[in-house]
Enzyme design. Structure first.
Site, mmCIF file in Angstrom:
data_model
loop_
_atom_site.group_PDB
_atom_site.id
_atom_site.type_symbol
_atom_site.label_atom_id
_atom_site.label_comp_id
_atom_site.label_asym_id
_atom_site.label_seq_id
_atom_site.Cartn_x
_atom_site.Cartn_y
_atom_site.Cartn_z
ATOM 1 N N ARG A 44 6.502 0.858 -9.890
ATOM 2 C CA ARG A 44 7.736 1.618 -10.138
ATOM 3 C C ARG A 44 8.948 0.962 -9.478
ATOM 4 N NH1 ARG A 44 9.079 5.641 -6.733
ATOM 5 N NH2 ARG A 44 9.504 7.201 -8.328
ATOM 6 N N GLU A 75 -20.549 0.614 1.963
ATOM 7 C CA GLU A 75 -20.055 0.435 3.338
ATOM 8 C C GLU A 75 -18.880 -0.541 3.397
ATOM 9 O OE1 GLU A 75 -20.682 2.156 6.046
ATOM 10 O OE2 GLU A 75 -21.899 3.348 4.686
ATOM 11 N N PRO A 103 -9.827 0.580 4.545
ATOM 12 C CA PRO A 103 -9.157 1.496 5.477
ATOM 13 C C PRO A 103 -8.763 0.809 6.779
ATOM 14 C CG PRO A 103 -11.508 1.999 5.333
ATOM 15 C CD PRO A 103 -11.219 0.965 4.290
ATOM 16 N N ASP A 159 14.713 7.938 -3.362
ATOM 17 C CA ASP A 159 13.411 8.505 -3.021
ATOM 18 C C ASP A 159 13.215 8.563 -1.514
ATOM 19 O OD1 ASP A 159 12.503 8.928 -5.555
ATOM 20 O OD2 ASP A 159 11.437 7.028 -5.720
#
Ligand SMILES: C[S@@+](CC[C@H](N)C(=O)[O-])C[C@H]1O[C@@H](n2cnc3c(N)ncnc32)[C@H](O)[C@@H]1O
Length: 241
Positions: free
Chosen positions: A152, A114, A87, A167
């Site tokens: 994709r 963690e 993250p 898109d």
């Protein structure tokens, strides 16, 4: 294009590889997805892959040794990159997905607990990658997001040549709304213009709706979007409404 995914939970990927667009790309031979179980590279009778953090504190940290040995077992092909899913990494965006899709191979490291020993990041990873500003319990879902988003874009993976060019985010805007049959659903009608067969009117309507959505929902995107003179005129009109 090849994805090598290092994980403690390879079984999580079975339905993903079977049922999805990347799965079909695997069947067509356009994408290769390989799963490497980090535990296979653990040592000792208990095959330990995590340990307590130096300095104390809650939770466990994934050990560097098994991950690095797993990485060493992966043969490298062409232009490759080793990606640590975290993250704390660079945010995955559509332009970054295009960049990654030009590689021949992405090696994805899925963390758990963690996270992973910092020396994996500093010693082995070319890129730290986040799929969004939230915390998952493990990198496996993030790896699936990366494989799906990137594969994709590999030529031939999607049926129609143009099917990903319109898109959302491709030109910096959100995409226009879509409708299919029936023409009336719960008293809501398909916009008349889409039934007109008039390609120029349809193009203009779609562009206007794309700009309208972006203005209403993600005005921040307009600052970087590739806008034509016509787009600017439409936007000026929309801002007056
Ligand atoms: C519970 S998280 C660890 C979070 C870590 N303690 C921190 O605060 O940065 C466990 C693993 O999930 C994965 N992960 C969690 N959120 C992610 C995100 N937004 N993008 C990519 N990977 C993520 C990473 O591989 C991470 O090592």
């Amino acid at each position: 294009m090849r994805f090598d995914i290092l994980t403690l939970f390879p079984d999580l990927f079975a339905p993903f590889v079977k049922e999805t667009i990347p799965g079909r790309a695997v069947a067509k031979g356009l994408v290769d997805i390989r799963l490497i179980n980090i535990r296979d590279f653990a040592r000792g009778t208990h095959l330990v892959t995590d340990d307590r953090p130096y300095g104390g504190g809650d939770g466990m940290v994934m050990k560097a040794g098994p991950i690095c040995r797993a990485l060493e077992s992966v043969d490298r092909i062409g232009e490759h990159a080793t990606v640590l899913l975290t993250p704390q990494g660079r945010l995955l965006t559509q332009p970054l997905a295009w960049e990654l899709s030009k590689r021949d191979q992405l090696i994805l490291i899925c963390g758990r607990y963690e996270g992973v020993d910092e020396r994996v990041r500093t010693g082995c990873a070319d890129l730290d990658l986040s799929i969004g500003d939230y915390v998952l319990s493990g990198g496996e879902l993030a790896a699936m997001v990366v494989v799906d988003t990137v594969s994709r874009l590999v030529p031939g993976v999607l049926g129609g040549e143009r099917s990903n060019l319109e898109d959302s985010f491709e030109d910096g805007l959100l995409e226009y709304p879509h409708y299919t049959r029936p023409r009336v659903f719960k008293d809501r009608e398909v916009p008349e213009v889409l039934l007109s067969g008039d390609h120029e009117r349809i193009r203009l309507w779609r562009r206007t709706e794309s700009l309208r959505r972006t203005l209403e929902r993600r005005p921040d995107l307009l600052e970087k979007a590739r806008l034509t003179e016509e787009d600017r005129e439409i936007l000026a009109q929309l801002r007056k409404e």
